[in-house]
Each structure stands twice: as structure tokens, then as C-alpha cells.
Design an enzyme around this catalytic site. Sequence first.
Site, mmCIF file in Angstrom:
data_model
loop_
_atom_site.group_PDB
_atom_site.id
_atom_site.type_symbol
_atom_site.label_atom_id
_atom_site.label_comp_id
_atom_site.label_asym_id
_atom_site.label_seq_id
_atom_site.Cartn_x
_atom_site.Cartn_y
_atom_site.Cartn_z
ATOM 1 N N ALA A 63 38.303 41.737 47.146
ATOM 2 C CA ALA A 63 38.162 42.126 45.428
ATOM 3 C C ALA A 63 39.379 43.682 45.141
ATOM 4 O O ALA A 63 40.338 44.057 45.264
ATOM 5 C CB ALA A 63 37.134 43.082 45.015
ATOM 6 N N SER A 64 38.872 44.348 44.094
ATOM 7 C CA SER A 64 39.868 45.340 42.940
ATOM 8 C C SER A 64 40.280 46.048 43.725
ATOM 9 O O SER A 64 41.092 46.965 43.846
ATOM 10 C CB SER A 64 38.854 45.764 42.002
ATOM 11 O OG SER A 64 38.265 44.502 41.339
ATOM 12 N N THR A 65 39.790 46.183 45.339
ATOM 13 C CA THR A 65 40.084 47.611 46.241
ATOM 14 C C THR A 65 41.239 47.599 46.477
ATOM 15 O O THR A 65 42.411 48.518 46.778
ATOM 16 C CB THR A 65 39.713 48.273 47.230
ATOM 17 O OG1 THR A 65 39.803 46.050 48.049
ATOM 18 C CG2 THR A 65 37.802 48.493 47.016
ATOM 19 N N VAL A 66 42.516 46.296 46.436
ATOM 20 C CA VAL A 66 43.529 46.044 46.867
ATOM 21 C C VAL A 66 44.366 46.634 45.297
ATOM 22 O O VAL A 66 45.725 46.156 46.076
ATOM 23 C CB VAL A 66 43.677 44.874 47.969
ATOM 24 C CG1 VAL A 66 42.844 44.478 48.915
ATOM 25 C CG2 VAL A 66 43.358 43.840 46.823
ATOM 26 N N LYS A 67 43.992 46.996 44.659
ATOM 27 C CA LYS A 67 45.030 46.452 43.376
ATOM 28 C C LYS A 67 45.818 47.420 42.987
ATOM 29 O O LYS A 67 47.313 47.647 42.589
ATOM 30 C CB LYS A 67 43.695 46.631 41.726
ATOM 31 C CG LYS A 67 43.230 45.395 41.765
ATOM 32 C CD LYS A 67 42.438 45.792 40.299
ATOM 33 C CE LYS A 67 41.574 44.620 40.124
ATOM 34 N NZ LYS A 67 40.811 44.034 39.360
#
Lengths: 654, 371
Positions: A329-333
Site C-alpha cells: 500500500a502507501s508505504t512504498v510511496k
Amino acid sequence: MPPRRNVIRNQSAEANLFARRTFITFCGVVVILLLLLGNIYSLQVESFEKYKTRSNSNRIKLVAVAPNRGLIFDRNGVLLADNKPVYSLEVIAEDVDDIKASIAQVSSLLDISPERQERFFKNMKSNRRFKPVELHSRLSDQQVALFSVNQHKFPGIFVNARLKRYYPFSDLTTHTLGYVARINRKDANKLEQEGKSDNYAATYAIGRLGIERYYEDVLHGFIGHQEVEINNQGRVIRTLNYTPPIPGKDLTLSLDIELQMIAKRALSGKRGAIVAMDPRSGEILAMYSNPSYDGNLFVHGISSKNYKKLLNSSDLPLINRSVQGYPPASTVKPFLALTGLEEKVITPSTKIYDPGWYQLDGLPNKYRDWKPWGHGMVDLTTAIEQSCNIYFYDLAFKLGITKISTMMEKFGFGDYTGVDIHEESRAIMPSVAWKRERYKKSWYTGETLSVGIGQSYWTVTPLQLAQALTTLVNHGERKIPHLLKASSELIIESNGNAYHQVTPIVYEPRAPLEINDEKNWDVVLKAMHNTVQKPSATAYKPFKGTKYDASGKTGSAQVARIKQDEKYDAESTSENKRDNAMFIAFAPYNNPEIVVSVAIENVEKGGGATNAAPVARQIMDQYFGNRDIKAEIKTAKVQTKASINNTKQTRETD
Amino acid sequence: MRSTGQDQKKAISIWQRLHIDVPLLLGILTLLALGLFLVYSAKGQETAYVYLKARSIGVALLGMFIVAQIPPLAYRKWAVPVFVVGLLMLLSVLLFGHVGKGAQRWLDLGFIKFQPSEIMKLIVPIMIAWFVSQDNLPVRLSTVIQAFILVLLPTLLIAKQPDLGTSLLIASSGIFVIFLAGASWKLISVCIALTSAFIPILWMFLMKPYQKQRVLTFLNPEQDPLGSGYHIIQSKIAIGSGGIEGKGWLQGTQSQLEFLPERHTDFIFSVFSEEFGLVGVTALLAVYLFVVMRGLWIAVNAQQAFTKLLAGSLTLTFFVYVFVNIGMVSGLLPVVGVPLPLVSFGGTSMVTLLLGFGILMAISTHRRFHA
């Protein structure tokens, strides 16, 4: 029979005849004695060597002596894996007349369960008849006493004392430390193939999981031999010669059992995993997966009832979640942002308008933001702070899947981290080639958009996240995540002095991840710092009031596919389809000392910020000195110290 | 004459009055003493067996002393009735005997259990010596044939028990009498030829499976090293590993660690060889040779055909024990249950042997009085 009395006897002729015959027999006697002596001579002189050898092989046997397995400590010297003496009841089938009756009798005497008996008979069949097979693996003191009194009734059955592995922290360390278990046929075959059978001749258990498995060769040590004299019954009469075994090396892990305890407490009642790592070295400080289970169960041979319970549990306690794939999810943004900057498809000041949805030209599908009404105009930093999906849909679209996957692979996604446990998953970093191979289908642009927010096929392990974050905070310097810090072995000098020689383990650095513009690191890291420090950002609340300067990124992963125009509502969604909460963090912002990655499955309400970030904070609070459970740990330390002393004693008496 | 008689009387020593032959006694005591030491070693250094053996030595020596007091000619008178009673006892053993170790050897008279076959070891030579000495020597063919039949009767009865060792000893005691009595060489050659011809018949019809097994084992003990060949292999290992000087008393690993079966009885020679080596074996054989020589000297100097033949037969039968026992434990002969005389543990055979030596002593010391 005619009686012939009164015959006239010629006495001297008779005497002569008798003397002659006596002389002949005497000669015969001498000849026979010489014959006997000659035969004895040939046995005792000519064949002496042959019979001497046979006599020695009759009486001298080599008995293998198992080495003591190396102990395992945490980074502060707290004992995590101990060797404790236990008493087992063993049976040599060959020496028992009526095996069924004897087992039944001894079982009723010592109250041994039918299940154990059944297991014994199964094991007996797969073992040689002259090898001891366990009937009961852990006799109580009372059972030992009861059996000793009745031992004479059970020839071939005896009590054996041996050192067995004991994990004082039980389920707290199982996934990482692993456990040892009885050497089974598969292990035996493998040892045979690797030419290690001889070294394991006296060994009972082998590392089956985690550190115990990965460092089996180091922990095991080398077999010793005792040359004993035996009688015709095979009973040992005395020891002739003794080559002591070389104990396995003791291992010191980078784990901090106190952090591990906090991790367990923070995850209690949840399914998930925590990895905490020192980005300066790659040392793993905590690695915990919840729910866990007691590794000690396996050491003594787990009962099939207990094993089934673990195996069939819907919480899947056997899985080490810290090395299993989750949608990031957004942790790789932050990593995608860096890719965008590097590929120059965006700049730090690039702004886009977020109306709450994103649509590809000519396609009907609407890709939604988590905020239904949108974030309005956002630049890169804001997009990370607010975790704006629309910005990253756009970024992903501009990058394309190949540029994304190429860069993400450099961060280690989709590949083994090289951590020193074998249970690691590679997880999935999707790419065009990957999809073609896996699904025999071409890549759709829509999937690229999903990848842009860490969804679609993309999975990462919490450990991979921690590793990638380490690379990020190190400005490209890559570290191998590892658990082993040092090994130590007992050195005995020729003058009798003994000391522990500690060898720190040196990990070769990996080639750094080099980028074109060094400033891009700080752009992304600053955005992560804002994510925690800015009151308007997603992770502000959970880290409010910390004395240390934390940075991080939240993530909430969809597990179930949500239809167009459908609204996700956690309460109305079945438990196993609820969102996963993710969080990565590091601190301090300048010169980071710790990175933390958290994954929590199927949270009831909210996402990464409300569920995973507070967990990461507890770890960091602990790390930076808010030691509120110091007392609890102190008692645990006292207990383990006592058992360390015990181990030392048994080692000295060996 | 009177003065000569007085001189003679003077020459008669205290030992002769006690009817003890000193050289023979010394030889016997040497062997008995050795037996005590070896039983101690063979039985795991347990004194209980040494006491038992010492007790039976005491009883047997007393028996020997008593027998030595009886004038040898008395046996001649009682030869026939005793022989008949002996045969009847052998028959009753076969009919009502007590079974021990798979063979009927014991006769239980309620107050005493004994082996009639043991007594026959003495009765047969007495009987045959009496029978052939009635006539002038050398014996005639007809006497030889009759004597053979007399020997064969008890031999077969004992072989049927089955007790191969004892029947062998009894047969040889009778045959020695016939040989010493001067049976013609022609006859002897014929007998040897007939015996050789008899062996296949013996093998096919008369021997029990376990006896055949013993012979097969003897021929190739390594064929079944853990089964029937075990005894002989372990025995040869014990003897061979003793070497020239031996491992030392109580130091024999084959015997102390119990690899050697029947250590204190039939295989005691292996214990001795292992612990005392070739040096000890040579000395032991020398002691046996000395005892045999003394026995034959007594026989040659005996004054009547009956006593000569009896003394010769008893001495040579003693030697057969030595030959068969050492031969079997060292792999020259098949294993038949014959103890090492005077050394092996086992009271019965020792009592019989010492009673035989008592007769020899009687023959040696009584001759001057009935000349």
C-alpha cells in the site's frame, strides 16, 4: 566266558610284553602332547596378531558422544536458547522379550498415554532394533523415581538423561530463533547425502527452523568418541580412551529481547509482524510475528493433537509473517517518489490537482483517492504527507511499470533480503516479464496505476520494507539484514587455560544504490519526516509528544476487491477481507539509528496511521529509553541468569 | 631272608604305610591348585566357586585316600558283580533317569543323585583287566572279541543318554586294557579298518542332530560364528590372543569379559592359555606328562597282570581327558563334553579321577605286601 583259573603264567614274558606295550603308548602320549603343543604354538605364536586383533574387536567399542549445542544469546547477553537436562524413558526393542506386554506394563506403572505408546510403536518400526527408541520424552521426577524402583522388571527399558533444548522465552522467539526437533528420516537422509552422518551419530535433535536451522552447522559442534571395553552382553565395563566432543559455538544475536517483548505486547490480539532494524549495520533488533507458538513443544516431539491445533488455526500461527508478503500500500510511496524524481518525470515542485478520483483517457474506470472529496492541488511532499493516491496514480502512469519495477528491485523488493533464516519469502515485485511468465498475459496500464499505490500484484515482506527503508535513510548504502552478531567458542589452551573467544561477524557491504541526484534522497526523507511531524499529516497523531525525532509513512492495503462506486466499510466487511494496516518509520531524522516496519492484518477500523503507527511508536519509545516495562524484564533476566549458571555448570562437568 | 625282610620294612616309608604315592600326589596337587586359581579367574573373581571347588577337592582327596587303603586284588573279586550292577544302573538311567541339560545322566535314589556313567569309568577297566588277565598274555583273539563286547555294552548305553564324552572315555579305558594286554597288531589293524568303515554308519544312523552339528561346527566354525561356531571361535581367540607370555592372571579379556563360554568347566584351558600364554601351556603339559609317566611307571612296576593292566588303563584314560579336552578347545577335535582333568570346575568327574588315582596308589604301595 570260560573261567581259566590256575593257568601257569610266564610272569617275565608278560612283564616284557606289558613294558613294550606301555612304552609304545608312552611314545604315543609324547607324540600327541607335541601335536597339541604344536597346535597351541601355531595359535599363540604364528596367528598371534590375528587373534589379538579379534580379541580386541570383541571387547573394544567406540561410543559416540554428542557435542553440546551452542547457546544463543540476545545482544545484551540474555539467554534465548538453553540446554537443560531432561529424563527420557527409552526402549531397546532387541532386549525386550515381549515388547507389547512390557510397554503396556510400564505404561500403566508410569501413566503413559496411549498416544505416546502409539507413537513409540510407530517410531520403533522405523528404527533399528538395537537402537534406543523413546517411549516418554520428559519424565517427571516422580516418574523417574517410580521407574528406578521397578527397573529390574523391565530389561531393555531404561531412563536416559540428556541435554535438551529449552527456549526460556517460548513463543516470543520461536519464529526468529526457530527450534530443534528430533532427527527424522528425512533429516537423516539429508545428513547422509551431505556426508555429515558420522558427526551426528550421537545427536538427537537438529535445527528445524529459524536461526537454529540456518546456523545448524555452527551450533552443532563436533562429535566425540569414547573407546570403551564391553563384555559379551555389550555392557560397558570401563573407558579406555576418550576424545571429547567439541561443543557448538555460542551465538549472540542482534535481537534485543526487550524490544521483542514490546513487539509482542504491541501486537497482542492482532495478526501481524514487526521488524526493527539498525540501519547503520543491518542488525535486526526485533522480529516478531503474531500469533506465535511455543517452540519448546517441537523439541520434545509435538503431540499430533497440538500440532493439528497449530496447523488448523485460522490465525496461522506457524507462519513467520515478518518474512511473508503483504500488499505494501502507501508505504512504498516514498520509494516511488524517489523513482519519479530520478527518472525526472516529476520535480519536488510538480503539482497536480486531486478531485478525489483519477481516470485514464478513454477508459471508464475511476481510480479513487482515500479522501472522497480529494486533496485539491498537491505537490510531491504533500502527496507523501497526505498519502495522496491521485498523485501517485499519475506518477505511476508517467513512469510506466518497467521503470518502477527496475528501481524497486534495486531496493530489494521481489527478492530475498539474505537474512539468516531460511523461511523468507521473495514476495512479488510485478513486472511485464513477471506477468507474462506467471499469467501468460500482457500488462495493463490500469495495473500500473494500482502498483503506484502499492496494490495490484505487489507484495512485500515487512523485512523487505525495513531493508528498503534502510537503503533510503542511508542514501543508497545497502545493508544485509541479519540476526547473527557474534559467535563465541571455548578455547582450551595446552596449559589448561580456557577462555571464550568471541568472533564478531563481519557482513560484506552490498554495492550501494547510486542515483543521479543525491538531493533526491533528502526530498523524500524530508517528506517522510513531515508525515510524522506536521499536524496535518497522516502520522502526526500517533507520534505526538515523542522525545525523539521520528519519520515514517503509513499504508492501508485493500485485501478485498472493491467494486466501482462501492464504498468500503470495515464493519460490514467480513474479518478476513478487512484492510491491512502498514507502517514504516525511522528515527532520529538526522543519523537514523532504527527503522521499524509494521504489518497488521485485517484491522477493525482505520488504517496504517491508527493501527500500525502506534505499534511502531511503542517500539521506538522502548528503543529511545521509555523503559516502562523494565521491572518485568528484570525478573525475566534473573530467571535466565539462573539457567545460564546451570548450563555453565553442566558444561564444566562434561 | 629275615634280614632282607627287616631291611625292606625299614625301607617302607611313612608314605607307603599311608599308601600314598608321593610323586603322583605332588602332580595331582599341582593340577588341583591350578584349578582353584583358574576357577577364581574364570568365574569373575567370585570366591564362592573357589570354595565349592575346594570342598569337592577335599571330599575327592579323602575318597582317594580311602581307596588307596584297599588292596588292589580286592577289586578282582568284586569285578563281575560290580560290573553287572553298573550296567543295571545305566539301564535304569535310560528308563527313569533325571534329565539335566538335555541328557539323561543322573540317577535319583531319593537320598543321593549321581551319574552311574562316572562310576563305570572305574568299573569298566577293572572288569576288562580282570577278564583278560585270567589267561596268559598276550590275549587271544576270542578273549579280545569277548572283551570288546563287554566294553561295548556300557559304551552304547552311555552314548544313548546321550553322553558322547563319557562313552568315549569308557570305550578307550577298555581298549587300552586290551591293547596293553598284547592284542596282536594284525587285529589292531583290522579294528582300525572296521572303525573307519563304521564312521559313515555312525553318522547316518546313530548320531543325534546336535552331535552332527558339533562335528560340522568343528570342521568349519566360521560358518556360523554367532551360533554353533561361537564356542570354538571364542576359544581360539582366547588361546591365540594369549601369545607367548599370556595376558596375566585375571587379565584375560576373553574370559573376564565373558566372551568365552563354559569358562570354568570345559573351556578352562582357554582361560589358562589366554592368561599364561605358551609358556604356561608348556608347563601345564609337562605336569600332565609327569603324572602320566608316574602312572605308567606304577603300571610297569606292578607285580601282576591285573594290576599292570588296571594301572595302565587308568593312567592312559586320564591322558585321554587331557588330549580330548585340549584338542577340542584348540580346534583339533570336535566339541565333546570332556573336562580338563583335575583343573575344570565340576565335582563328579574330579571325584572319579581321584578315586582312580587312589587305585593307582594302592597298586603302587600295596605290592610289597602281597609279593
